[in-house]
Design a protein around this motif. Structure first.
Motif, PDB file in Angstrom:
ATOM      1  N   PRO A  16       0.824  -1.247  -0.129  1.00 31.79           N
ATOM      2  CA  PRO A  16       0.223  -0.057  -0.227  1.00 31.79           C
ATOM      3  C   PRO A  16       0.937   1.121   0.232  1.00 31.79           C
ATOM      4  O   PRO A  16       0.081   2.134  -0.307  1.00 31.79           O
ATOM      5  CB  PRO A  16      -0.699   0.267   1.424  1.00 31.79           C
ATOM      6  N   TRP A  17       1.937   1.624   0.761  1.00 27.32           N
ATOM      7  CA  TRP A  17       2.982   2.630   1.073  1.00 27.32           C
ATOM      8  C   TRP A  17       3.533   3.090  -0.923  1.00 27.32           C
ATOM      9  O   TRP A  17       3.638   2.648  -1.212  1.00 27.32           O
ATOM     10  CB  TRP A  17       3.632   2.522   1.353  1.00 27.32           C
ATOM     11  N   PRO A  18       2.826   4.523  -0.642  1.00 24.20           N
ATOM     12  CA  PRO A  18       3.529   4.774  -2.171  1.00 24.20           C
ATOM     13  C   PRO A  18       4.865   4.457  -2.670  1.00 24.20           C
ATOM     14  O   PRO A  18       5.646   4.859  -1.563  1.00 24.20           O
ATOM     15  CB  PRO A  18       3.931   6.354  -1.599  1.00 24.20           C
ATOM     16  N   SER A  19       5.260   3.512  -3.502  1.00 25.66           N
ATOM     17  CA  SER A  19       5.888   3.662  -4.450  1.00 25.66           C
ATOM     18  C   SER A  19       7.188   4.206  -4.889  1.00 25.66           C
ATOM     19  O   SER A  19       6.595   4.929  -5.724  1.00 25.66           O
ATOM     20  CB  SER A  19       6.068   2.516  -4.771  1.00 25.66           C
ATOM     21  N   PHE A  20       8.230   4.302  -4.464  1.00 21.77           N
ATOM     22  CA  PHE A  20       9.102   5.565  -5.249  1.00 21.77           C
ATOM     23  C   PHE A  20      10.002   4.759  -6.812  1.00 21.77           C
ATOM     24  O   PHE A  20       9.764   5.152  -7.393  1.00 21.77           O
ATOM     25  CB  PHE A  20      10.561   5.961  -4.213  1.00 21.77           C
TER      26      PHE A  20
ATOM     27  N   ASN B 119      -7.531   8.461  -1.822  1.00 19.37           N
ATOM     28  CA  ASN B 119      -7.169   7.411  -1.570  1.00 19.37           C
ATOM     29  C   ASN B 119      -7.671   6.473  -2.038  1.00 19.37           C
ATOM     30  O   ASN B 119      -7.263   5.450  -2.074  1.00 19.37           O
ATOM     31  CB  ASN B 119      -8.248   7.053  -0.188  1.00 19.37           C
ATOM     32  N   ALA B 120      -8.645   7.991  -3.080  1.00 21.80           N
ATOM     33  CA  ALA B 120      -8.973   6.299  -4.474  1.00 21.80           C
ATOM     34  C   ALA B 120      -7.855   6.351  -6.021  1.00 21.80           C
ATOM     35  O   ALA B 120      -7.444   6.414  -6.653  1.00 21.80           O
ATOM     36  CB  ALA B 120      -9.457   7.111  -4.979  1.00 21.80           C
ATOM     37  N   GLN B 121      -6.841   7.560  -5.232  1.00 23.02           N
ATOM     38  CA  GLN B 121      -4.719   7.326  -6.125  1.00 23.02           C
ATOM     39  C   GLN B 121      -4.368   6.784  -5.837  1.00 23.02           C
ATOM     40  O   GLN B 121      -4.057   5.940  -5.246  1.00 23.02           O
ATOM     41  CB  GLN B 121      -4.389   8.942  -6.469  1.00 23.02           C
ATOM     42  N   LYS B 122      -4.094   5.409  -6.772  1.00 24.40           N
ATOM     43  CA  LYS B 122      -2.572   4.604  -6.882  1.00 24.40           C
ATOM     44  C   LYS B 122      -2.395   4.869  -7.881  1.00 24.40           C
ATOM     45  O   LYS B 122      -1.994   5.571  -9.635  1.00 24.40           O
ATOM     46  CB  LYS B 122      -3.790   3.703  -7.173  1.00 24.40           C
ATOM     47  N   PHE B 123      -0.696   4.523  -8.081  1.00 20.59           N
ATOM     48  CA  PHE B 123       0.206   4.012  -8.802  1.00 20.59           C
ATOM     49  C   PHE B 123      -0.348   3.612  -9.435  1.00 20.59           C
ATOM     50  O   PHE B 123      -0.572   2.073  -9.301  1.00 20.59           O
ATOM     51  CB  PHE B 123       1.401   3.801  -8.727  1.00 20.59           C
ATOM     52  N   GLU B 124       0.459   2.562 -11.021  1.00 15.77           N
ATOM     53  CA  GLU B 124      -0.171   1.908 -11.823  1.00 15.77           C
ATOM     54  C   GLU B 124       0.871   0.547 -11.355  1.00 15.77           C
ATOM     55  O   GLU B 124       0.076  -0.762 -11.659  1.00 15.77           O
ATOM     56  CB  GLU B 124       0.927   2.022 -13.521  1.00 15.77           C
ATOM     57  N   GLY B 125       2.222   0.614 -10.840  1.00 16.10           N
ATOM     58  CA  GLY B 125       2.077  -0.585 -10.114  1.00 16.10           C
ATOM     59  C   GLY B 125       1.317  -0.743  -8.500  1.00 16.10           C
ATOM     60  O   GLY B 125       1.572  -2.293  -8.142  1.00 16.10           O
ATOM     61  N   GLY B 126       0.300  -0.425  -8.575  1.00 13.16           N
ATOM     62  CA  GLY B 126      -0.486  -0.663  -7.593  1.00 13.16           C
ATOM     63  C   GLY B 126      -0.571  -0.122  -5.969  1.00 13.16           C
ATOM     64  O   GLY B 126      -1.218   0.251  -5.454  1.00 13.16           O
TER      65      GLY B 126
END
Ligand code: SF4
Ligand code: SF4
Lengths: 439, 381
Positions: A16-20, B119-126
């Motif tokens: 879950p934690w934002p991935s750099f 909370n709805a914003q995600k990176f492509e990696g998940g």
């Protein structure tokens, strides 16, 4: 298509934690597509190469960055940290990859307009990678080449009206908590003092002349949101000398359960009904509170201003009105002689913008005079203090000796008396002595 | 890639030069409601995890939505943050000391709407882009250093260990169910640019092998006296050495005196000490910097070494989780991790956290060591 395979780093995209890693990948894409047609001034694929070299470190268990070397902008000794990759053939995009430190605005408030200007500059002349923010507080631009440094500095000063921060053996970029901008606990205007001191000491910030680094940090109250007591050679922590202001109606509100204690910070668990005796009175470290007959009383003379009661009942209790700050000196991390906490030098000083904070600056300058004279190469103020004794620092600062400066008085009687402390001084006559005492 | 100048002329470096102007004045950046009520705040409330309300004397209210972020961020990502601020917060935002991002709004409904949006914003990696949380009695963002991403002396990576840890403790970021705030910090070597020495839980990269000495180049790369002086334990002395009939000025290291601080390497690049097997992580606990109830305190080493296990450091994160769980189950309301350990006794701490005590946890470095030994019969079996 990714330039380098990064199977290890890719595992840091899940969770879950934002991935750099995901973020850097989107930067790689953005630079590869270059929809705005930017003439990148350093290799467009440098974020790809950064991922590549980081993946190699994940495989090798070792860093692939070399020592700095001297790079910087003309006339400044600080603000830029040289950085080179030790695998330039494999990762040419990051072969030269210097860090630029930009002085953050007090309290780290931004407009999007300013942030976007920073982004445009760093996309054009740098890697597009940043730290928001570095450990000392600066905006950290990660990765550019030597020819870009002057250009970046030119744009920062001419177009963004801002300056570099500090690095090297000088004053590091001063940092502050958010203070009065949005905190009811702030005992003085931390942001204004930070801004003023930063500008007053630009020379010390940009031109290394110290034995080692020196940090100012400004906390508005003993809660210490920028950790000044642990992380700065010179720490200014807000405090007050008079009574905590009590709103008994709001106290009743907490006791009655209408207001959540600790501003709601414990809402995630059922801790039972708020118990003012157990949660406030009994936890007061100076045992100076009582709650009887529905009234909260504080013996303010005995209060050590730890903030617990105020934090717990912020609607009922407020900091006093006779406000100022305490000054602590000598905090540092373990290198080299073990960690040190800041030691109390000045129990109370008024933080007075009208006389340009002269009282505080006098203390700073007195200490600097001593430290620059006596400090050894790479010796933090805390270590000089330990070596020479705190008394020397107190004298240099020109402030009175005070029982508040110690936890307890000394336990050894090896007092370094000075000749002037003793009647008749130290000059004595041995032959005179021998007249009274035969050998 | 043609070189484009901004106006700097190397032939005349002083022409049009502006220096020493300092940072922008912070009042340029304050949201109007903040500017208006500057220094006139009454109190605050945490409405739900990640959402704060500050009340001013004027009656104004400002709602702050706080979200976490990897502190290593790209300009693309910062622009996304700007888009959010433009859309919801009139183009204003701030960063906290612990690298969270805060948006300040003037209505509660809008704040809750923003929370949902973030909370709805995600990176492509998940992963989340802007997970809301980090308030109250929970775990907030980890402050950290550069690690293998950009530093020359690290014993481990920073961004990776932090990502792995935050993934494991993520629920505590979005909840407020711990006895008190838990501040986790990370520094990738003993230099501690990150100053983890006063954190509830500290992740610290350490070396365990003395420096190698690149005898042939040392004298060209560094000043021998500086290298000698750099060593806090006096383990380094100047020497001369002969290799293939050629004489070199260099240094020798008394290895049993080395405490692996890496200071020599900082002063002299010919003395590298990083190593795959030698390097790893020490865990420290019980530090704090606030003066609340108890005094500020240093962190204590409770696990002397955990090997580097990239990319996810599973042993390290499991130990952190174990400590956090034991603390959460046993400590009293408002009791910081170190205060809990002091109250129950460190001997009990090791038991409750299921950690092993070893010789490496007894301090043997100079004076401070003495103050950590026990001088009383008051201890627990
Ligand atoms: S240090 Fe005190 S005044 Fe400053 S932000 Fe923290 S609680 Fe507020
Ligand atoms: S703590 Fe050490 S390894 Fe980490 S960023 Fe600082 S100098 Fe580098």
């Amino acid at each position: 298509m990714a330039k380098h395979k990064t199977p290890l780093l890719d595992q840091l995209e899940s969770g879950p934690w934002p991935s750099f890693v995901s973020d850097i990948k989107q930067e790689c894409d953005s630079r590869a597509k270059n929809e705005k047609g930017i003439e990148f001034q350093i290799p467009a694929d440098c974020p790809d190469d950064l991922l590549g070299v980081l993946e190699l470190s994940y495989k090798d268990g070792e860093t692939h960055w070399k020592h700095g070397g001297i790079v910087g902008v003309f006339g400044y000794g600080g603000g830029v940290i040289g950085r080179y990759c030790d695998q330039p053939e494999m990762f040419p995009g990051v072969a030269h990859f210097h860090t630029v430190r930009v002085n953050q605005p007090s309290g780290k408030f931004y407009t999007t307009e300013f942030l976007r200007q920073l982004c445009d500059l760093w996309e054009f002349r740098g890697s597009g990678l940043t730290n928001m923010h570095g450990a000392t507080g600066d905006i950290v631009f990660i990765g550019t080449t030597t020819p870009q440094l002057e250009e970046i500095f030119f744009e920062l000063t001419h177009n963004l009206n801002t300056d570099l921060g500090g690095s090297g053996s000088n004053l590091r970029t001063p940092a502050t908590c958010m203070g009065m901008s949005r905190c009811e606990f702030a005992c003085y205007d931390t942001q204004a003092l930070c801004y003023d001191m930063t500008n007053e000491y630009q020379d010390e910030l940009h031109r290394p002349a110290f034995p080692y680094k020196f940090k100012f940090k400004f906390d508005g109250c003993p809660n210490g949101c920028v950790a000044s007591i642990a992380r700065s050679d010179f720490s200014v922590i807000g405090t007050w000398r008079d009574a905590i202001r009590i709103d008994q109606k709001a106290v009743a509100g907490y006791v009655g359960g209408e207001i959540a204690p600790n501003a709601g910070a414990h809402a995630g668990r059922d801790w039972g009904k708020f118990d003012i005796q157990k949660e406030v009175i009994d936890l007061c470290p100076s045992e100076c509170m009582s709650y009887e007959g529905g009234k909260l009383a504080i013996n303010d003379k005995e209060c050590v201003r730890c903030m617990h009661c105020i934090n717990t009942m912020p609607q009922a209790l407020r900091i006093g009105n006779d406000r100022g700050a305490s000054i602590f000196v000598g905090a540092k991390a373990p290198i080299l002689d073990g960690a040190q906490m800041g030691s109390l030098l000045v129990p109370f000083v008024k933080v007075d913008a009208d006389n340009e904070y002269r009282e505080i600056k006098d203390v700073v300058e007195g200490i600097w005079d001593l430290w620059m004279e006596e400090g050894k190469n790479r010796e933090r103020l805390g270590e000089t203090m330990k070596r020479m004794g705190f008394n020397k620092i107190i004298e240099a600062a020109g402030v009175p000796f005070d029982s508040r400066q110690v936890q307890e008085p000394r336990t050894n009687p090896y007092i370094f008396w000075k000749a002037e402390d003793v009647e008749g001084g130290w000059d004595r006559d041995i032959s005179d002595y021998r007249k009274r005492h035969k050998l | 890639m043609a070189f484009i100048s901004s106006g700097y002329n190397p032939a005349k470096p002083m022409e049009n030069r502006i220096t020493d102007i300092g940072p922008r004045h912070f009042t340029d950046f304050l949201p109007p409601v903040i500017k208006k009520n500057f220094g006139k705040w009454l109190y605050h409330e945490i409405l739900e995890p990640g959402v704060l309300m500050h009340k001013a004397e004027s009656g104004d209210e400002v709602y702050t939505v706080r979200c976490g972020g990897a502190r290593l961020m790209t300009v693309t990502h910062i622009r996304e943050i700007c888009d959010v601020a433009d859309k919801f917060a009139d183009g204003h935002l701030r960063f906290t000391t612990r690298n969270n991002i805060e948006f300040m709004l003037e209505s509660k409904d809008k704040a809750l709407e923003l929370k949902k949006y973030l909370n709805a914003q995600k990176f492509e990696g998940g992963s989340y882009k802007f997970p809301v949380g980090g308030t109250g009695a929970g775990v907030t963002n980890i402050v950290h250093t550069q690690g293998w991403v950009h530093c020359h002396t690290p014993a481990t990576d920073a961004s990776g260990t932090v990502k792995a840890t935050m993934d494991v403790v993520f629920e505590e970021f979005q909840n407020m169910r711990l006895p008190a705030p838990v501040r986790i910090s990370m520094a990738c070597c003993l230099n501690m640019c990150g100053a983890v020495h006063c954190s509830d839980i500290a992740i610290l990269g350490i070396h365990r092998k003395p420096p190698m000495i690149d005898n042939k180049i040392l004298d060209n790369l560094c000043e021998v006296p500086l290298a000698v002086a750099a060593c806090p334990t006096g383990a380094i002395r100047p020497t001369k050495i002969e290799i293939d009939g050629q004489k070199y000025n260099t240094v020798a290291v008394k290895e049993e005196r080395c405490m692996f601080c890496g200071n020599c390497y900082t002063m002299c690049p010919a003395m590298p000490l990083a190593d795959k097997e030698g390097d790893g992580i020490a865990l420290m606990v019980g530090g704090k910097i606030s003066n609340r109830i108890t005094k500020p305190a240093f962190s204590k080493v409770v696990v002397p070494f955990i090997p580097n296990e990239p990319p996810r450091w599973p042993t390290m994160t499991a130990v952190i989780k174990k400590i956090l769980d034991a603390y959460s189950a046993d400590a009293r309301k408002y009791e910081r991790l170190g205060d809990w350990a002091t109250r129950i006794g460190w001997e009990r701490f090791f038991e409750k956290c299921d950690l092993e005590f070893s010789e490496h946890l007894i301090d043997d470095f100079r004076d401070p060591a003495y103050y950590t030994w026990r001088q009383t019969t008051q201890f627990k079996f």
